[in-house]
Scaffold this motif. Structure first.
Motif, mmCIF file in Angstrom:
data_model
loop_
_atom_site.group_PDB
_atom_site.id
_atom_site.type_symbol
_atom_site.label_atom_id
_atom_site.label_comp_id
_atom_site.label_asym_id
_atom_site.label_seq_id
_atom_site.Cartn_x
_atom_site.Cartn_y
_atom_site.Cartn_z
ATOM 1 N N UNK A 113 1.239 -5.455 -8.467
ATOM 2 C CA UNK A 113 0.957 -4.498 -9.532
ATOM 3 C C UNK A 113 0.935 -5.208 -10.876
ATOM 4 N N UNK A 114 -0.114 -4.952 -11.667
ATOM 5 C CA UNK A 114 -0.177 -5.517 -13.009
ATOM 6 C C UNK A 114 0.740 -4.755 -13.956
ATOM 7 N N UNK A 115 0.851 -3.466 -13.724
ATOM 8 C CA UNK A 115 1.782 -2.635 -14.491
ATOM 9 C C UNK A 115 2.195 -1.465 -13.602
ATOM 10 N N UNK A 116 3.104 -0.661 -14.072
ATOM 11 C CA UNK A 116 3.642 0.423 -13.242
ATOM 12 C C UNK A 116 3.033 1.785 -13.565
ATOM 13 N N UNK A 117 1.946 1.800 -14.335
ATOM 14 C CA UNK A 117 1.359 3.086 -14.730
ATOM 15 C C UNK A 117 0.795 3.865 -13.550
ATOM 16 N N UNK A 118 0.315 3.181 -12.533
ATOM 17 C CA UNK A 118 -0.284 3.845 -11.376
ATOM 18 C C UNK A 118 0.628 3.807 -10.149
ATOM 19 N N UNK A 119 1.933 3.658 -10.373
ATOM 20 C CA UNK A 119 2.877 3.530 -9.260
ATOM 21 C C UNK A 119 2.795 4.710 -8.300
ATOM 22 N N UNK A 120 2.841 5.924 -8.816
ATOM 23 C CA UNK A 120 2.798 7.107 -7.956
ATOM 24 C C UNK A 120 1.503 7.149 -7.149
ATOM 25 N N UNK A 121 0.366 6.851 -7.784
ATOM 26 C CA UNK A 121 -0.923 6.874 -7.079
ATOM 27 C C UNK A 121 -0.956 5.843 -5.957
ATOM 28 N N UNK A 122 -0.397 4.665 -6.215
ATOM 29 C CA UNK A 122 -0.388 3.617 -5.188
ATOM 30 C C UNK A 122 0.488 4.018 -4.008
ATOM 31 N N UNK A 123 1.643 4.606 -4.278
ATOM 32 C CA UNK A 123 2.529 5.040 -3.188
ATOM 33 C C UNK A 123 1.858 6.148 -2.387
ATOM 34 N N UNK A 124 1.219 7.083 -3.074
ATOM 35 C CA UNK A 124 0.492 8.165 -2.388
ATOM 36 C C UNK A 124 -0.601 7.582 -1.486
ATOM 37 N N UNK A 125 -1.272 6.527 -1.927
ATOM 38 C CA UNK A 125 -2.304 5.883 -1.103
ATOM 39 C C UNK A 125 -1.691 5.301 0.163
ATOM 40 N N UNK A 126 -0.489 4.724 0.060
ATOM 41 C CA UNK A 126 0.188 4.204 1.247
ATOM 42 C C UNK A 126 0.504 5.339 2.226
ATOM 43 N N UNK A 127 0.953 6.466 1.707
ATOM 44 C CA UNK A 127 1.255 7.598 2.580
ATOM 45 C C UNK A 127 -0.016 8.094 3.273
ATOM 46 N N UNK A 128 -1.149 8.008 2.593
ATOM 47 C CA UNK A 128 -2.426 8.411 3.199
ATOM 48 C C UNK A 128 -2.779 7.465 4.347
ATOM 49 N N UNK A 129 -2.578 6.170 4.140
ATOM 50 C CA UNK A 129 -2.821 5.192 5.209
ATOM 51 C C UNK A 129 -1.912 5.489 6.395
ATOM 52 N N UNK A 130 -0.641 5.748 6.115
ATOM 53 C CA UNK A 130 0.323 6.022 7.179
ATOM 54 C C UNK A 130 -0.071 7.284 7.952
ATOM 55 N N UNK A 131 -0.506 8.305 7.228
ATOM 56 C CA UNK A 131 -0.880 9.575 7.863
ATOM 57 C C UNK A 131 -2.050 9.389 8.835
ATOM 58 N N UNK A 132 -2.978 8.497 8.504
ATOM 59 C CA UNK A 132 -4.174 8.293 9.325
ATOM 60 C C UNK A 132 -4.038 7.144 10.323
ATOM 61 N N UNK A 133 -2.873 6.538 10.388
ATOM 62 C CA UNK A 133 -2.661 5.388 11.262
ATOM 63 C C UNK A 133 -2.669 5.814 12.721
ATOM 64 N N UNK A 134 -3.287 4.990 13.555
ATOM 65 C CA UNK A 134 -3.326 5.225 14.991
ATOM 66 C C UNK A 134 -2.669 4.021 15.663
ATOM 67 N N UNK A 135 -1.763 4.292 16.576
ATOM 68 C CA UNK A 135 -1.061 3.210 17.271
ATOM 69 C C UNK A 135 -2.052 2.346 18.038
ATOM 70 N N UNK A 136 -1.858 1.033 18.040
ATOM 71 C CA UNK A 136 -2.767 0.158 18.776
ATOM 72 C C UNK A 136 -2.682 0.415 20.277
ATOM 73 N N UNK A 137 -3.826 0.325 20.919
ATOM 74 C CA UNK A 137 -3.911 0.524 22.367
ATOM 75 C C UNK A 137 -3.899 -0.857 23.007
ATOM 76 N N UNK A 138 -3.172 -1.025 24.113
ATOM 77 C CA UNK A 138 -3.177 -2.332 24.783
ATOM 78 C C UNK A 138 -4.590 -2.751 25.139
ATOM 79 N N UNK A 139 -4.822 -4.032 25.159
ATOM 80 C CA UNK A 139 -6.143 -4.566 25.476
ATOM 81 C C UNK A 139 -6.568 -4.132 26.867
#
Length: 165
Positions: A113-139
């Motif tokens: 992070x260059x500064x902390x002004x967008x901290x909340x937005x960045x954390x929310x983006x991580x939660x969005x990634x987590x929400x859409x995450x799919x567990x890996x399937x074995x090969x």
């Protein structure tokens, strides 16, 4: 940009002598981001973290801010020992670290992070990634190998040699 002598960083990391502020939370809110930022010191090596729903160890999330020279958590002592020369002046940066079982295979995402002004937005983006995450399937190959029984080795025919008398 703040720079710190390599030996100073190594001493702090080796002895885990940097400031760590940790607090629990039931869920993520803007107030959590504000507290995370309020506990963070952008002038010295330190870590400010929140453990949501038990943290990553408890099946929740751990979100932290760290001031460090590299995009690695400060707890990775061995990696830092390999990267840091004691006599070098190293620039330090602010890193946001999001840890969760559902964020990636490594259970971690790190962003500088260059500064902390967008901290909340960045954390929310991580939660969005987590929400859409799919567990890996074995090969598929591994599944096929397990499903097929192994064939018995074919027996070699043996011939009896004729001996001259």
């Amino acid at each position: 940009m703040t720079e710190i002598l390599g030996q100073t960083i190594l001493d702090l990391i080796d002895g885990q002598n940097y400031a760590v502020t940790s607090f629990p939370a039931d869920k993520y809110t803007q107030a959590v981001a504000d507290t995370l930022e309020g506990n963070f010191d952008p002038t010295q090596i330190n870590r400010s973290e929140v453990q949501i729903a038990g943290g990553v160890e408890g099946g929740g999330q751990t979100i932290s801010l760290e001031l460090a020279p590299y995009i690695l958590p400060l707890r990775y002592k061995n990696e830092y020992r390999k990267l840091i020369h004691p006599d070098a002046q190293l620039p330090v940066h602010t890193y946001l670290i999001f840890e969760s079982e559902k964020i990636s295979n490594s259970k971690m995402k790190i962003v500088q992070l260059d500064d902390l002004t967008q901290l909340n937005d960045q954390i929310e983006a991580f939660f969005e990634i987590e929400k859409n995450w799919v567990a890996p399937v074995p090969k598929e190959e591994e599944k096929e190998v397990e499903a097929k029984p192994k064939k018995a080795a074919a027996k070699k025919a043996t011939r009896k040699k004729a001996t001259k008398k």
